[in-house]
Design an enzyme around this catalytic site. Structure first.
Site, short mmCIF file in Angstrom:
data_model
loop_
_atom_site.label_atom_id
_atom_site.label_comp_id
_atom_site.label_asym_id
_atom_site.label_seq_id
_atom_site.Cartn_x
_atom_site.Cartn_y
_atom_site.Cartn_z
CG PHE A 272 14.83 7.48 9.25
CD1 PHE A 272 15.12 6.48 8.34
CD2 PHE A 272 14.72 7.15 10.59
CE1 PHE A 272 15.30 5.17 8.77
CE2 PHE A 272 14.90 5.85 11.02
CZ PHE A 272 15.20 4.85 10.10
CG ASP B 207 8.71 10.64 13.45
OD1 ASP B 207 9.18 10.63 14.61
OD2 ASP B 207 9.07 9.86 12.57
CE LYS C 261 15.63 7.57 17.42
NZ LYS C 261 16.69 6.55 17.51
#
Length: 396
Positions: free
Chosen positions: A140, A224, A253
């Site tokens: 994802f 990532d 985040k």
């Protein structure tokens, strides 16, 4: 929260697009590792806004930094520089190991960071021969079109096809990796731990072998770390556990501690690929969010919260094992990004039972509970987790 006798659920459904499931509650305030809803119900937050609230809620250092910065400059556009922006870029050069040869691009979210990484990959074409980008199945990387093309979940992509071309999804096995990389590949994009897939770490040796093959074939290794970065796994960045260095790194985040910020960090020769005017963001790297991120990183360094994540993660594993639940088959992940593996597809029910017991966790899928608490958790929070999670398990 009511207006004209309407419930907050009614107001939400009447005003918000239906892109999310119905909210579980309306939270009105938080402090440390706890949050409260409009009825005064207390919740121990072991999700931290999906690995976002590194310092928990209303941390005084973050509150002070944001308050001071918004009183001077909040936004100035990318026509001008600000001290918080430069300070944060320099700090990321140091913490990532990119050093003075590295460069930083700021944006507003993880999906935007991966969009920038996608464009970076397209610039590594070597005369037009390199057109393939390798990503992993069940990965994802975001929901905008480029980051969605990288995402290895077909169900998310199909409604929006055709995707930007050139992306191939391979299994996270050494055999698939070695069979797929050649001189027609411009980049490999991967997560060290697949958070949305159920907190699934890469196989042993996969990241090191990816680094070797990317170097051999002139391929960019793009990691990532939107969910794993900023101390969450017990290292500043998960690739540091493996002793490798990427060509590019995406962050978001936990970097802003609750404020929206993303970043692409490049290493070595990859730092020369983007040229003036090839990418940009109006809000990216503004003084407010970079001041917030500096406060987050300052606090993590000062309070040694990276080590705390490693230590508390091991304690959390021991607590879960000590519950002796026949429903639990094991725990995956690193540091304070953990997946509780279940023998039955009851994770949504267990997450709901936990909420009723005053504990916020997340069902990453039908058989996995995801835990991503603030990096500040200590003995008191672990004791409360044991009691509340045990109470939730007892209801199933």
């Amino acid at each position: 929260m009511s207006t004209n006798d309407s419930t907050w659920q009614d107001r939400y459904s009447a005003s918000m697009m239906g892109t999310f499931a119905p909210p579980l509650a309306t939270l009105v305030r938080g402090s440390g590792c706890y949050a409260w809803d409009e009825n005064g119900t207390e919740y121990l937050d072991f999700l931290a806004g999906i690995a976002v609230n590194s310092l928990g809620h209303a941390h005084p250092d973050l509150v002070d930094a944001v308050t001071r910065q918004v009183g001077t400059l909040a936004h100035i556009s990318n026509y001008f520089a600000s001290e918080p922006q430069i300070e944060l870029a320099e700090r990321l050069q140091r913490l990532t190991g990119a050093g003075s040869a590295g460069r930083v691009y700021f944006c507003n979210s993880g999906t935007e960071a991966n969009e920038a990484a996608f464009k970076l990959a397209r610039l590594n074409v070597a005369g037009g021969r390199r057109m393939r980008i390798l990503a992993l199945t069940d990965s994802f990387h975001g929901r905008t079109m480029g980051s969605l093309a990288l995402t290895g979940k077909a169900a998310m992509r199909v409604p929006f096809e055709p995707m930007p071309g050139g992306v191939e999804h391979i299994d996270a096995t050494l055999k698939a990796l070695e069979a797929s990389i050649d001189d027609t590949v411009c980049a490999v994009v991967l997560e060290p731990i697949k958070g949305e897939a159920g907190v699934i770490p890469l196989p042993a040796g996969f990241l090191r072998r990816a680094r070797e093959l990317c170097t051999e074939h002139g391929v960019l290794l793009i990691i990532d770390e939107i969910q794993t970065g900023v101390g969450r796994t017990g290292a500043w960045f998960a690739y540091q556990h493996e002793g490798v260095t990427p060509d590019a790194l995406t962050l978001a985040k936990g970097l802003g501690g609750g404020l929206p910020i993303g970043a692409l960090v490049t290493f070595g020769a990859a730092s020369a690929l983007f040229q003036r005017g090839q990418h940009g963001s109006t809000f990216g790297g503004n003084p407010l969010v970079t001041a917030a991120a500096n406060a987050v990183l300052d606090t993590i360094e000062r309070d040694d919260l990276v080590s705390n994540a490693a230590r508390r993660g091991e304690q959390l594993r021991e607590i879960i094992a000590g519950l002796h639940s026949p429903l639990i088959s094991g725990v995956r992940g690193q540091g304070l990004l953990l997946g509780v593996a279940l023998r039955e597809p009851v994770a949504p029910r267990l997450a709901a039972a936990a909420l009723a017991a005053g504990l916020i966790v997340n069902a990453a899928n039908e058989t996995t509970i995801r835990l991503a608490p603030p990096l500040i958790i200590g003995d008191a929070e672990l004791e409360q987790f044991e009691r509340r999670f045990g109470q939730a398990l007892a209801t199933l």
